[in-house]
Scaffold this motif. Structure first.
Motif, mmCIF file in Angstrom:
data_model
loop_
_atom_site.group_PDB
_atom_site.id
_atom_site.type_symbol
_atom_site.label_atom_id
_atom_site.label_comp_id
_atom_site.label_asym_id
_atom_site.label_seq_id
_atom_site.Cartn_x
_atom_site.Cartn_y
_atom_site.Cartn_z
ATOM 1 N N UNK A 106 -6.392 7.781 -0.086
ATOM 2 C CA UNK A 106 -6.019 8.579 -1.257
ATOM 3 C C UNK A 106 -4.611 8.164 -1.662
ATOM 4 N N UNK A 107 -4.391 8.109 -2.975
ATOM 5 C CA UNK A 107 -3.122 7.652 -3.519
ATOM 6 C C UNK A 107 -2.437 8.748 -4.310
ATOM 7 N N UNK A 108 -1.136 8.586 -4.532
ATOM 8 C CA UNK A 108 -0.417 9.489 -5.416
ATOM 9 C C UNK A 108 -1.072 9.418 -6.792
ATOM 10 N N UNK A 111 -3.865 10.981 -7.494
ATOM 11 C CA UNK A 111 -5.253 11.418 -7.364
ATOM 12 C C UNK A 111 -6.302 10.346 -7.188
ATOM 13 N N UNK A 112 -5.946 9.070 -7.271
ATOM 14 C CA UNK A 112 -6.963 8.027 -7.090
ATOM 15 C C UNK A 112 -7.428 7.980 -5.641
ATOM 16 N N UNK A 113 -8.702 7.580 -5.468
ATOM 17 C CA UNK A 113 -9.277 7.416 -4.138
ATOM 18 C C UNK A 113 -10.087 6.131 -4.105
ATOM 19 N N UNK A 114 -10.057 5.462 -2.956
ATOM 20 C CA UNK A 114 -10.819 4.236 -2.783
ATOM 21 C C UNK A 114 -11.254 4.119 -1.333
ATOM 22 N N UNK A 115 -12.303 3.346 -1.113
ATOM 23 C CA UNK A 115 -12.735 3.064 0.250
ATOM 24 C C UNK A 115 -13.064 1.582 0.342
ATOM 25 N N UNK A 116 -12.902 1.041 1.533
ATOM 26 C CA UNK A 116 -13.182 -0.368 1.760
ATOM 27 C C UNK A 116 -12.967 -0.724 3.218
ATOM 28 N N UNK A 117 -13.177 -1.979 3.538
ATOM 29 C CA UNK A 117 -13.004 -2.482 4.899
ATOM 30 C C UNK A 117 -11.545 -2.905 5.061
ATOM 31 N N UNK A 118 -10.857 -2.318 6.036
ATOM 32 C CA UNK A 118 -9.455 -2.657 6.278
ATOM 33 C C UNK A 118 -9.355 -4.055 6.869
ATOM 34 N N UNK A 119 -8.675 -4.952 6.168
ATOM 35 C CA UNK A 119 -8.498 -6.323 6.630
ATOM 36 C C UNK A 119 -7.100 -6.583 7.153
ATOM 37 N N UNK A 120 -6.118 -5.782 6.720
ATOM 38 C CA UNK A 120 -4.757 -5.981 7.197
ATOM 39 C C UNK A 120 -3.832 -4.900 6.681
ATOM 40 N N UNK A 121 -2.645 -4.819 7.320
ATOM 41 C CA UNK A 121 -1.626 -3.844 6.925
ATOM 42 C C UNK A 121 -0.290 -4.323 7.456
ATOM 43 N N UNK A 180 4.083 -2.811 8.329
ATOM 44 C CA UNK A 180 4.812 -1.583 8.689
ATOM 45 C C UNK A 180 5.107 -0.652 7.513
ATOM 46 N N UNK A 181 5.087 -1.158 6.285
ATOM 47 C CA UNK A 181 5.327 -0.325 5.113
ATOM 48 C C UNK A 181 4.042 0.338 4.616
ATOM 49 N N UNK A 182 2.950 0.150 5.334
ATOM 50 C CA UNK A 182 1.632 0.686 5.004
ATOM 51 C C UNK A 182 1.004 0.036 3.786
ATOM 52 N N UNK A 183 1.439 -1.154 3.410
ATOM 53 C CA UNK A 183 0.701 -1.927 2.416
ATOM 54 C C UNK A 183 -0.623 -2.281 3.080
ATOM 55 N N UNK A 184 -1.723 -2.091 2.380
ATOM 56 C CA UNK A 184 -3.051 -2.287 2.952
ATOM 57 C C UNK A 184 -3.804 -3.378 2.209
ATOM 58 N N UNK A 240 -5.100 -5.237 -2.660
ATOM 59 C CA UNK A 240 -3.880 -4.962 -1.907
ATOM 60 C C UNK A 240 -3.334 -3.640 -2.422
ATOM 61 N N UNK A 241 -3.205 -2.660 -1.534
ATOM 62 C CA UNK A 241 -2.730 -1.318 -1.893
ATOM 63 C C UNK A 241 -1.271 -1.195 -1.507
ATOM 64 N N UNK A 242 -0.452 -0.800 -2.429
ATOM 65 C CA UNK A 242 0.977 -0.639 -2.171
ATOM 66 C C UNK A 242 1.215 0.587 -1.295
ATOM 67 N N UNK A 243 1.926 0.393 -0.216
ATOM 68 C CA UNK A 243 2.127 1.437 0.776
ATOM 69 C C UNK A 243 2.874 2.653 0.278
ATOM 70 N N UNK A 244 3.760 2.475 -0.699
ATOM 71 C CA UNK A 244 4.533 3.623 -1.192
ATOM 72 C C UNK A 244 3.672 4.618 -1.960
ATOM 73 N N UNK A 245 2.487 4.200 -2.403
ATOM 74 C CA UNK A 245 1.617 5.111 -3.145
ATOM 75 C C UNK A 245 0.512 5.704 -2.277
ATOM 76 N N UNK A 246 0.411 5.273 -1.013
ATOM 77 C CA UNK A 246 -0.622 5.790 -0.115
ATOM 78 C C UNK A 246 -0.219 7.187 0.361
#
Length: 106
Positions: A30-32, A34-44, A46-50, A79-85
């Motif tokens: 879930x993101x700031x 209200x957006x939501x997404x699902x997927x297979x985690x391939x990497x991350x 320390x800043x929680x970029x996914x 690629x999900x930006x960690x600051x918005x997670x």
């Protein structure tokens, strides 16, 4: 003195959240805003970029941006930006529960 510097640097590099056990497994994010997404985690990092593969975004209601609809959109590799997670949870064995703070309609 060098040992203290090394220990301090090691602590600085450690992430609060260890997601290694979820690599190559489905997660929901879930993101700031209200957006939501699902997927297979391939990497991350320390800043929680996914990095998510096979990502699906859950579309929101046009009238209520925090209400999800049944409509989805396939995004693929993202690629999900960690600051918005805001929230990360495993997709397996996840179920919705009733909000205990909202009075249920009779």
């Amino acid at each position: 003195m060098a040992d203290k510097d090394r220990d301090r640097e090691k602590k600085r590099k450690e992430s609060i959240l260890d997601l290694t056990k979820y690599i190559d497994k489905p997660i929901r994010v879930k993101f700031q805003g209200g957006r939501e997404a699902s997927g297979i985690l391939k990497g991350f990092d320390p800043l929680l970029n996914l990095v998510l593969d096979g990502t699906t975004e859950y579309m929101r209601d046009a009238d209520d941006p925090y209400k999800l609809t049944d409509e989805t959109r396939h995004l693929g590799l993202v690629v999900c930006r960690g600051t918005s997670v805001v929230l990360i949870c495993p997709a397996d064995n996840m179920e919705a529960i009733a909000n205990p703070f909202v009075q249920q309609e009779a």
